[in-house]
Motif scaffolding. Structure first.
Motif, PDB file in Angstrom:
ATOM      1  N   UNK A  52      54.428  22.375  49.683  1.00 47.18           N
ATOM      2  CA  UNK A  52      54.677  21.729  51.136  1.00 47.18           C
ATOM      3  C   UNK A  52      54.900  20.394  51.031  1.00 47.18           C
ATOM      4  N   UNK A  53      54.912  19.725  50.023  1.00 45.93           N
ATOM      5  CA  UNK A  53      55.567  18.359  49.903  1.00 45.93           C
ATOM      6  C   UNK A  53      57.030  18.355  50.147  1.00 45.93           C
ATOM      7  N   UNK A  54      57.740  19.603  49.797  1.00 44.40           N
ATOM      8  CA  UNK A  54      58.990  19.512  50.122  1.00 44.40           C
ATOM      9  C   UNK A  54      59.402  19.817  51.504  1.00 44.40           C
ATOM     10  N   UNK A  55      58.475  20.017  52.211  1.00 48.84           N
ATOM     11  CA  UNK A  55      58.865  20.232  53.605  1.00 48.84           C
ATOM     12  C   UNK A  55      59.301  18.941  54.266  1.00 48.84           C
ATOM     13  N   UNK A  56      59.309  17.902  53.926  1.00 49.98           N
ATOM     14  CA  UNK A  56      59.915  16.761  54.385  1.00 49.98           C
ATOM     15  C   UNK A  56      61.442  16.722  54.371  1.00 49.98           C
ATOM     16  N   UNK A  57      62.116  17.287  53.484  1.00 57.30           N
ATOM     17  CA  UNK A  57      63.526  17.260  53.464  1.00 57.30           C
ATOM     18  C   UNK A  57      64.067  18.071  54.749  1.00 57.30           C
ATOM     19  N   UNK A  58      63.271  18.669  55.663  1.00 58.90           N
ATOM     20  CA  UNK A  58      63.730  19.140  56.797  1.00 58.90           C
ATOM     21  C   UNK A  58      63.885  17.967  57.725  1.00 58.90           C
ATOM     22  N   UNK A  59      63.525  16.909  57.241  1.00 58.69           N
ATOM     23  CA  UNK A  59      63.720  15.713  58.144  1.00 58.69           C
ATOM     24  C   UNK A  59      64.485  14.539  57.707  1.00 58.69           C
ATOM     25  N   UNK A  76      65.017  14.790  63.788  1.00 57.47           N
ATOM     26  CA  UNK A  76      65.042  15.993  64.161  1.00 57.47           C
ATOM     27  C   UNK A  76      66.512  16.677  64.032  1.00 57.47           C
ATOM     28  N   UNK A  77      67.595  15.827  63.305  1.00 55.86           N
ATOM     29  CA  UNK A  77      69.092  16.405  63.318  1.00 55.86           C
ATOM     30  C   UNK A  77      69.101  17.878  63.057  1.00 55.86           C
ATOM     31  N   UNK A  78      68.501  18.281  62.056  1.00 56.66           N
ATOM     32  CA  UNK A  78      68.548  19.732  61.600  1.00 56.66           C
ATOM     33  C   UNK A  78      68.044  20.839  62.677  1.00 56.66           C
ATOM     34  N   UNK A  79      66.870  20.086  63.351  1.00 55.63           N
ATOM     35  CA  UNK A  79      66.456  21.246  64.349  1.00 55.63           C
ATOM     36  C   UNK A  79      67.362  21.162  65.689  1.00 55.63           C
ATOM     37  N   UNK A 291      64.433  23.241  57.548  1.00 54.84           N
ATOM     38  CA  UNK A 291      64.019  23.484  59.052  1.00 54.84           C
ATOM     39  C   UNK A 291      63.901  24.575  59.483  1.00 54.84           C
ATOM     40  N   UNK A 292      64.669  25.441  58.892  1.00 51.70           N
ATOM     41  CA  UNK A 292      64.346  26.947  59.253  1.00 51.70           C
ATOM     42  C   UNK A 292      62.918  27.601  58.910  1.00 51.70           C
ATOM     43  N   UNK A 293      62.629  27.181  57.659  1.00 52.93           N
ATOM     44  CA  UNK A 293      61.275  27.694  57.344  1.00 52.93           C
ATOM     45  C   UNK A 293      60.188  26.935  57.758  1.00 52.93           C
ATOM     46  N   UNK A 294      60.136  25.805  58.182  1.00 55.08           N
ATOM     47  CA  UNK A 294      59.256  25.219  58.967  1.00 55.08           C
ATOM     48  C   UNK A 294      59.149  25.447  60.252  1.00 55.08           C
TER      49      UNK A 294
END
Length: 320
Positions: A52-59, A76-79, A291-294
């Motif tokens: 879950x630490x790696x979730x931050x790469x979505x931002x 939120x660029x990728x979202x 971002x898709x996974x989150x």
């Protein structure tokens, strides 16, 4: 004389001590069960919580050379990119439709299969059928998907050979968009329905047989017993399995789709898991796929939370 606040503090400390003592007693009493559970807890922590630490790469605009910490924040660029990407909405639609079809057509099959197996009187025949329907679950999708593709092959496939024998033209099942989703649902049923029936057979075994004996004395036939005793007896199991299934509406098994689909059916067969593989691993767009996974996990959480609330409102069973 102690003040009310002091009394409250004493009571609070006493409750904490009693809870700690109860926990120590439970651990001491069931220590071997906890030891058996420990490998599963460790595995879950390593492969489910630490990543879950790696979730931050979505931002972030993730750069492999800079690492997760060194990569720049982009908010939120990728979202926003996903919300303006037409392919993303097509993929979400495909994922939802395949899961809805599985919910409608595949979910009842293990229940029906368990009910049929439960009615069999011959133990030998019952065990034979169980072995046959359970076996596909233990095959990987690479093997089972290859069998499906060979069965549906336009030239030498068994299905098209039968169609030609009946005077019909062969059908290109694996390259026609209108046939791909039915093939996915049918292959899921063939592979997993036997294994899924185990849960319902276990639930059926817990029903008190005296209820059936009393119903027989009252003149009830098998249909009446099914409606009045059997189905109510496994209702809670069905509800729990339904809640869990709805929570995975945005998830389709990667192996199954990846083995069965091809570029000619991307418009109906490309789902989130295969898109993440193509974009994330093959195109190295790690932030976009994170971002898709989150997004997928957040929607799944709200689906399972909402379904659980409905189940708790209209029945006496829920996940929490």
């Amino acid at each position: 004389m102690a003040t009310p606040l002091e009394m409250q503090a004493v009571v609070s400390r006493s409750l904490k001590r009693s809870r700690a003592a109860a926990i120590r007693l439970a651990i001491s009493k069931y220590k071997y069960l906890y030891l058996l559970m420990l490998p599963g807890v460790i595995w879950y922590f390593i492969y489910r919580y630490l990543p879950m630490y790696g979730v931050i790469i979505a931002f972030k605009d993730y750069n492999f050379s800079k690492g997760i910490i060194g990569s720049p924040w982009v908010g939120l660029k990728h979202f926003e990119f996903l919300l303006h990407n037409q392919d993303f909405f097509m993929i979400v639609r495909n994922t939802l439709l395949i899961n809805l079809y599985e919910l409608i057509f595949a979910f009842p099959v293990p229940i029906i299969l368990a009910l049929l197996l439960n009615e069999m009187k011959s133990v030998l025949f019952k065990r034979t059928i169980q072995t046959v329907v359970y076996f596909p679950h233990f095959m990987s999708w690479v093997v089972f998907g290859g069998i499906v593709i060979q069965l549906l092959a336009p030239n030498e496939g068994l299905v098209n050979s039968i169609l030609r024998y009946l005077g019909m033209e062969p059908v290109f099942f694996m390259s026609k968009s209108e046939y791909f989703r039915p093939v996915v649902i049918a292959s899921s049923i063939l592979k997993e329905s036997g294994w899924g029936a185990i849960i319902y057979l276990a639930a059926l075994s817990s029903i008190d047989t005296e209820q059936y004996e009393a119903a027989t004395i009252d003149g009830a036939n098998r249909w009446h017993k099914l409606i009045s005793i059997t189905l109510p007896g496994i209702r809670n199991t069905i509800i729990i399995m339904m809640i869990l299934k709805i929570g995975y509406l945005l998830e389709v098994g990667f192996e199954q789709i990846y083995i069965l689909y091809n570029p000619s059916v991307y418009d109906v067969g490309d789902v989130l898991s295969t898109y993440i593989y193509r974009v994330g691993l093959q195109s190295a767009q790690f932030s976009t796929t994170a971002a898709i996974g989150l997004f997928q996990s957040a929607i799944g959480f709200f689906l399972i939370w909402g379904t659980n609330r409905l189940a708790r409102k209209f029945s006496d069973v829920s996940l929490w």
